[in-house]
Write a protein that holds these residues in place. Sequence first.
Motif, PDB file in Angstrom:
ATOM      1  N   ILE A 177      -3.041 -21.595   1.547  1.00 27.71           N
ATOM      2  CA  ILE A 177      -3.436 -21.471   2.948  1.00 27.71           C
ATOM      3  C   ILE A 177      -2.255 -20.969   3.758  1.00 27.71           C
ATOM      4  N   ASP A 178      -2.475 -19.921   4.536  1.00 27.52           N
ATOM      5  CA  ASP A 178      -1.466 -19.396   5.465  1.00 27.52           C
ATOM      6  C   ASP A 178      -2.036 -19.551   6.869  1.00 27.52           C
ATOM      7  N   ASP A 179      -1.394 -20.429   7.663  1.00 32.70           N
ATOM      8  CA  ASP A 179      -1.918 -20.717   9.003  1.00 32.70           C
ATOM      9  C   ASP A 179      -1.031 -20.133  10.103  1.00 32.70           C
ATOM     10  N   SER A 180      -0.333 -19.028   9.800  1.00 35.04           N
ATOM     11  CA  SER A 180       0.498 -18.391  10.820  1.00 35.04           C
ATOM     12  C   SER A 180      -0.352 -18.020  12.032  1.00 35.04           C
ATOM     13  N   LYS A 181       0.128 -18.366  13.211  1.00 33.20           N
ATOM     14  CA  LYS A 181      -0.682 -18.206  14.418  1.00 33.20           C
ATOM     15  C   LYS A 181      -0.730 -16.772  14.930  1.00 33.20           C
ATOM     16  N   THR A 182       0.171 -15.952  14.463  1.00 33.77           N
ATOM     17  CA  THR A 182       0.239 -14.590  15.030  1.00 33.77           C
ATOM     18  C   THR A 182       0.121 -13.500  13.968  1.00 33.77           C
ATOM     19  N   PHE A 183      -0.371 -13.849  12.775  1.00 34.17           N
ATOM     20  CA  PHE A 183      -0.369 -12.836  11.740  1.00 34.17           C
ATOM     21  C   PHE A 183      -1.414 -11.756  12.016  1.00 34.17           C
ATOM     22  N   THR A 184      -1.156 -10.565  11.461  1.00 37.71           N
ATOM     23  CA  THR A 184      -2.045  -9.427  11.605  1.00 37.71           C
ATOM     24  C   THR A 184      -2.533  -9.011  10.226  1.00 37.71           C
ATOM     25  N   VAL A 185      -3.420  -8.036  10.186  1.00 37.77           N
ATOM     26  CA  VAL A 185      -3.898  -7.533   8.909  1.00 37.77           C
ATOM     27  C   VAL A 185      -2.741  -6.955   8.098  1.00 37.77           C
ATOM     28  N   VAL A 186      -1.804  -6.289   8.767  1.00 36.77           N
ATOM     29  CA  VAL A 186      -0.646  -5.712   8.079  1.00 36.77           C
ATOM     30  C   VAL A 186       0.205  -6.813   7.443  1.00 36.77           C
ATOM     31  N   VAL A 220      -8.767  -3.822   5.741  1.00 29.94           N
ATOM     32  CA  VAL A 220      -9.100  -4.958   4.871  1.00 29.94           C
ATOM     33  C   VAL A 220      -9.799  -4.468   3.609  1.00 29.94           C
ATOM     34  N   GLN A 221     -10.720  -3.530   3.772  1.00 26.90           N
ATOM     35  CA  GLN A 221     -11.437  -2.972   2.623  1.00 26.90           C
ATOM     36  C   GLN A 221     -10.464  -2.324   1.639  1.00 26.90           C
ATOM     37  N   GLN A 222      -9.507  -1.575   2.159  1.00 27.96           N
ATOM     38  CA  GLN A 222      -8.518  -0.920   1.300  1.00 27.96           C
ATOM     39  C   GLN A 222      -7.653  -1.948   0.570  1.00 27.96           C
ATOM     40  N   ILE A 223      -7.256  -2.994   1.279  1.00 26.68           N
ATOM     41  CA  ILE A 223      -6.432  -4.045   0.660  1.00 26.68           C
ATOM     42  C   ILE A 223      -7.215  -4.752  -0.440  1.00 26.68           C
ATOM     43  N   GLY A 282      -7.653 -17.929  -1.437  1.00 30.29           N
ATOM     44  CA  GLY A 282      -6.687 -17.941  -0.344  1.00 30.29           C
ATOM     45  C   GLY A 282      -7.389 -18.010   0.999  1.00 30.29           C
ATOM     46  N   LEU A 283      -6.689 -18.545   2.002  1.00 26.81           N
ATOM     47  CA  LEU A 283      -7.184 -18.578   3.377  1.00 26.81           C
ATOM     48  C   LEU A 283      -6.073 -18.122   4.308  1.00 26.81           C
ATOM     49  N   PHE A 284      -6.366 -17.126   5.128  1.00 26.40           N
ATOM     50  CA  PHE A 284      -5.472 -16.704   6.203  1.00 26.40           C
ATOM     51  C   PHE A 284      -6.167 -17.036   7.512  1.00 26.40           C
ATOM     52  N   SER A 285      -5.569 -17.930   8.299  1.00 26.79           N
ATOM     53  CA  SER A 285      -6.257 -18.431   9.490  1.00 26.79           C
ATOM     54  C   SER A 285      -5.327 -18.471  10.696  1.00 26.79           C
ATOM     55  N   VAL A 286      -5.824 -17.932  11.819  1.00 22.15           N
ATOM     56  CA  VAL A 286      -5.116 -18.099  13.086  1.00 22.15           C
ATOM     57  C   VAL A 286      -5.779 -19.185  13.914  1.00 22.15           C
ATOM     58  N   GLU A 287      -6.839 -19.799  13.379  1.00 25.13           N
ATOM     59  CA  GLU A 287      -7.621 -20.780  14.125  1.00 25.13           C
ATOM     60  C   GLU A 287      -7.228 -22.213  13.813  1.00 25.13           C
ATOM     61  N   GLU A 289       1.154  -7.713   3.434  1.00 23.04           N
ATOM     62  CA  GLU A 289       2.498  -7.938   2.903  1.00 23.04           C
ATOM     63  C   GLU A 289       2.566  -9.218   2.085  1.00 23.04           C
ATOM     64  N   THR A 290       1.900 -10.291   2.578  1.00 20.29           N
ATOM     65  CA  THR A 290       1.882 -11.567   1.845  1.00 20.29           C
ATOM     66  C   THR A 290       1.163 -11.419   0.513  1.00 20.29           C
ATOM     67  N   ILE A 291       0.010 -10.756   0.534  1.00 19.10           N
ATOM     68  CA  ILE A 291      -0.757 -10.561  -0.696  1.00 19.10           C
ATOM     69  C   ILE A 291       0.019  -9.691  -1.682  1.00 19.10           C
ATOM     70  N   SER A 292       0.709  -8.672  -1.167  1.00 17.43           N
ATOM     71  CA  SER A 292       1.494  -7.784  -2.020  1.00 17.43           C
ATOM     72  C   SER A 292       2.638  -8.538  -2.701  1.00 17.43           C
ATOM     73  N   ARG A 293       3.313  -9.425  -1.942  1.00  7.18           N
ATOM     74  CA  ARG A 293       4.406 -10.218  -2.539  1.00  7.18           C
ATOM     75  C   ARG A 293       3.881 -11.090  -3.675  1.00  7.18           C
ATOM     76  N   ARG A 294       2.720 -11.725  -3.464  1.00  2.00           N
ATOM     77  CA  ARG A 294       2.121 -12.547  -4.528  1.00  2.00           C
ATOM     78  C   ARG A 294       1.791 -11.682  -5.746  1.00  2.00           C
ATOM     79  N   TYR A 295       1.219 -10.532  -5.480  1.00  2.00           N
ATOM     80  CA  TYR A 295       0.785  -9.656  -6.570  1.00  2.00           C
ATOM     81  C   TYR A 295       1.969  -9.231  -7.433  1.00  2.00           C
TER      82      TYR A 295
END
Length: 324
Positions: free
Chosen positions: A129-138, A189-192, A73-78, A142-148
């Motif tokens: 790939i999730d390219d949301s421009k304003t996403f946070t660690v939280v 991030v480590q906890q997730i 997976g890739l989470f990118s604001v760039e 949530e996205t990873i939890s929904r997939r899980y």
Amino acid sequence: ADRINRDYYAMMRERKSGRAFFPTGLLPLDDALYEGFLPGRITVIASRPSNGKSTLAANLMHRTAALKIGSVGLFSVEAPDMAVWDKLNAIATGIALRRLGKDAHNLTPEEDMLLFKAMREREGQRIEIDDSKTFTVVEMEETISRRYRTGKKFDVVFIDLFSRASEFDNDHLMGGSYTNAVSTALKRVQQIAERYHFHAVLIVQIGRLEGQKQQRKDVGRKMRMVRPTEDDIFGSDAYLQFADNIILLHRCWHYDPIRYRDDLIEVWIRKQRYGEPSMRCFEFENETGRIRPTERMPVDFTDEERVQYAYRVQAPSFARSVAS
């Protein structure tokens, strides 16, 4: 291809004493990383602008996904997702990246076929790939939890959230120093990663050099470009505390293409939780973004460093040829 992928994975598992790591697909890097990409751990890939961090990340995404032994997976604001897919397709096909953007309608029949095959191959790979421009660690959690919860899990997650220092400071955590903000985010991030059993790869930008001038120092009667260190990373104390691997990249060619004719990406493993620091060189193909292992070394290495590098990384016969 599937048999080759399984053989590669089995070989790397044997080299790692059977530990349940996830390979990068770049053999020299897998050899250098004592633990590989272990679930629940963090690797930091950092460089100054245009020194190869996003390119290396794309190559690792492509190669790990091509092994077909896990999900990436890739989470990118760039970068927008289409730019990432174009980069992945350029790496897979060898077609120049610029021709996969605006000029895609001018591809030759041979290039069209290569692209079609790459996209068909991609269907059997698990890349999201999730390219949301304003996403946070939280929000990432949530996205990873929904997939899980739907039975889908990531094995390696690339996170391009830590590149913009000012945006991170203002928007992602409230108040406090920047180092404290990074520490809080890295701990989360480590906890997730531990909870959902994946390896997190953070893409981090080191600050620009003033005027983009690269400093040089005298090493063994050779003028050498100054390579970045972990101390150059914003909030370095936090990364040193929470990251299991810290990898810094450098391209001499970017600063002086006349002297450094070979476009090499130097991959400096500055920290390993249970391994030793080391360095590997890779050949960079600027048009396609492909990275390949190479026996070449930076031209500003001293003779002693060239011999040491050859003995540690290359075959002994190659080391002897360098020494002679």
